[in-house]
Design a protein around this motif. Structure first.
Motif, PDB file in Angstrom:
ATOM      1  N   THR A   3     137.603  -3.335 -36.945  1.00  0.00           N
ATOM      2  CA  THR A   3     136.834  -2.215 -37.454  1.00  0.00           C
ATOM      3  C   THR A   3     136.383  -1.076 -37.617  1.00  0.00           C
ATOM      4  O   THR A   3     135.324  -1.876 -37.640  1.00  0.00           O
ATOM      5  CB  THR A   3     137.990  -2.499 -38.968  1.00  0.00           C
ATOM      6  N   ARG A   4     136.613  -0.026 -37.780  1.00  0.00           N
ATOM      7  CA  ARG A   4     135.873   0.806 -39.094  1.00  0.00           C
ATOM      8  C   ARG A   4     135.596   1.549 -39.790  1.00  0.00           C
ATOM      9  O   ARG A   4     137.470   2.204 -39.642  1.00  0.00           O
ATOM     10  CB  ARG A   4     135.718   1.745 -37.177  1.00  0.00           C
ATOM     11  N   GLU A   5     135.408   1.668 -40.781  1.00  0.00           N
ATOM     12  CA  GLU A   5     135.851   1.845 -42.235  1.00  0.00           C
ATOM     13  C   GLU A   5     137.217   1.371 -42.083  1.00  0.00           C
ATOM     14  O   GLU A   5     138.070   2.258 -43.534  1.00  0.00           O
ATOM     15  CB  GLU A   5     135.695   3.540 -42.239  1.00  0.00           C
ATOM     16  N   ASP A  14     133.741  -5.708 -38.564  1.00  0.00           N
ATOM     17  CA  ASP A  14     133.131  -4.450 -38.093  1.00  0.00           C
ATOM     18  C   ASP A  14     133.081  -4.232 -36.912  1.00  0.00           C
ATOM     19  O   ASP A  14     132.779  -5.317 -35.975  1.00  0.00           O
ATOM     20  CB  ASP A  14     132.147  -4.256 -39.488  1.00  0.00           C
TER      21      ASP A  14
END
Length: 319
Positions: A237-239, A214
């Motif tokens: 990653t983001r969401e 994340d």
């Protein structure tokens, strides 16, 4: 006795003779060519190709080219046809019989078989008045041009014309079917060609092998992930969607304050990434052009789904 011509002069004469013949054929395409394409597209079965001698060798290649470009095809040896191989040919098929003279005796049983069972037949010949041409529904007539050999007897120009016409037929059918590179790869799974036609999704590492974190992860987590996964990158990653990638080079460039740096701040927000259906050859070309060793694979929603390393292409035989 006159001295023979130099080997290079002989070669040039042959190549020019055959090249001129192919050019003539291109300008004088057999009248039935479009009808033959339509007839082959219409049959539910296969294209059966046959011939004897040099025509048989050409027939094998024509059948192989058809089969590898989306047209089911099979070669039947004219001599073996009379000894049981006629059973290969059934209603729903179409036959292409090759004979320059059109009077090849070994084709007689094949001609009779197609007539008896109403199997469409295409004659490839230079003799429009021959037994073969008269029996066929469609005639791909080759021009009567000089053979390239000095005595005018060895099949040279005539076989080149038959081969070129077979290639033209295969490509015309290929285009009519909308045959794509992905389809080509299905029929060529072996060897280097097959490897290049594979998709990245077949070579990539996914699932637990992905070095994904994340975007809120700290640098310690990044280093542990890069070390344990072994690809030399960490994907943030983001969401669930791609936020950036950190490489070994990014770590070296930020060495002075590495452990206190925020991973999301040193990550490349626009890394090189490809779709899973990218051909392996295209992906490898991208790696070479960008001078990188790892490629990220993302889906249509920009979610990381895989990673592929230069070594994966080499192991698969992609050169």
């Amino acid at each position: 006795m006159a001295a023979p011509p130099l080997p290079a002069d002989s070669a040039r004469r042959v190549l020019r003779t055959e090249a001129e013949a192919v050019a003539f054929l291109a300008d004088n395409l057999p009248e039935d060519f479009p009808a033959v394409v339509e007839a082959i597209l219409a049959v539910p079965g296969r294209v059966i190709v046959s011939g004897i001698g040099k025509s048989g060798h050409i027939g094998r290649k024509v059948a192989a080219t058809l089969a590898s470009t989306g047209t089911p095809a099979y070669f039947v040896h004219a001599g073996e046809a009379s000894h049981g191989d006629l059973g290969v040919i059934s209603r729903g098929d179409i036959c292409i019989l090759i004979s320059n003279s059109g009077e090849t005796s070994e084709l007689s049983d094949l001609i009779y078989h197609t007539r008896r069972f109403s199997i469409p037949m295409v004659a490839v010949t230079s003799n429009p008045d021959s037994t073969l041409a008269r029996a066929a529904e469609h005639r791909l007539l080759l021009p009567k041009l000089p053979e390239a050999c000095p005595i005018g007897m060895a099949p040279t120009t005539s076989t080149t014309l038959a081969l070129a016409l077979g290639d033209a037929l295969a490509v015309a059918l290929m285009e009519q079917r909308g045959f794509l590179p992905d389809d080509f790869g299905v029929f060529h799974p072996g060897g280097q060609l097959g490897a290049q036609m594979r998709q990245v999704s077949e070579l990539m590492h996914s699932g637990a092998a992905l070095p994904v974190l994340d975007h809120t992860a700290d640098m310690r987590e990044v280093l542990l992930t890069m070390t344990s996964k072994g690809f030399g990158i960490a994907v943030l990653t983001r969401e669930g969607r791609l936020h950036g990638v950190i490489t070994d080079g990014d770590l070296r460039r930020n060495m002075d304050a590495l452990m206190t740096a925020a991973p999301a701040r040193i990550a490349n927000p626009r890394p090189v990434a490809v779709a899973p259906d990218t051909l392996a050859a295209e992906a490898l070309a991208l790696l070479n052009a960008r001078k990188i060793s790892v490629l990220l694979v993302v889906d249509a929603q920009e979610r990381p789904i895989g990673v592929v390393h230069m070594h994966d292409f080499l192991r698969a035989g992609v050169m």
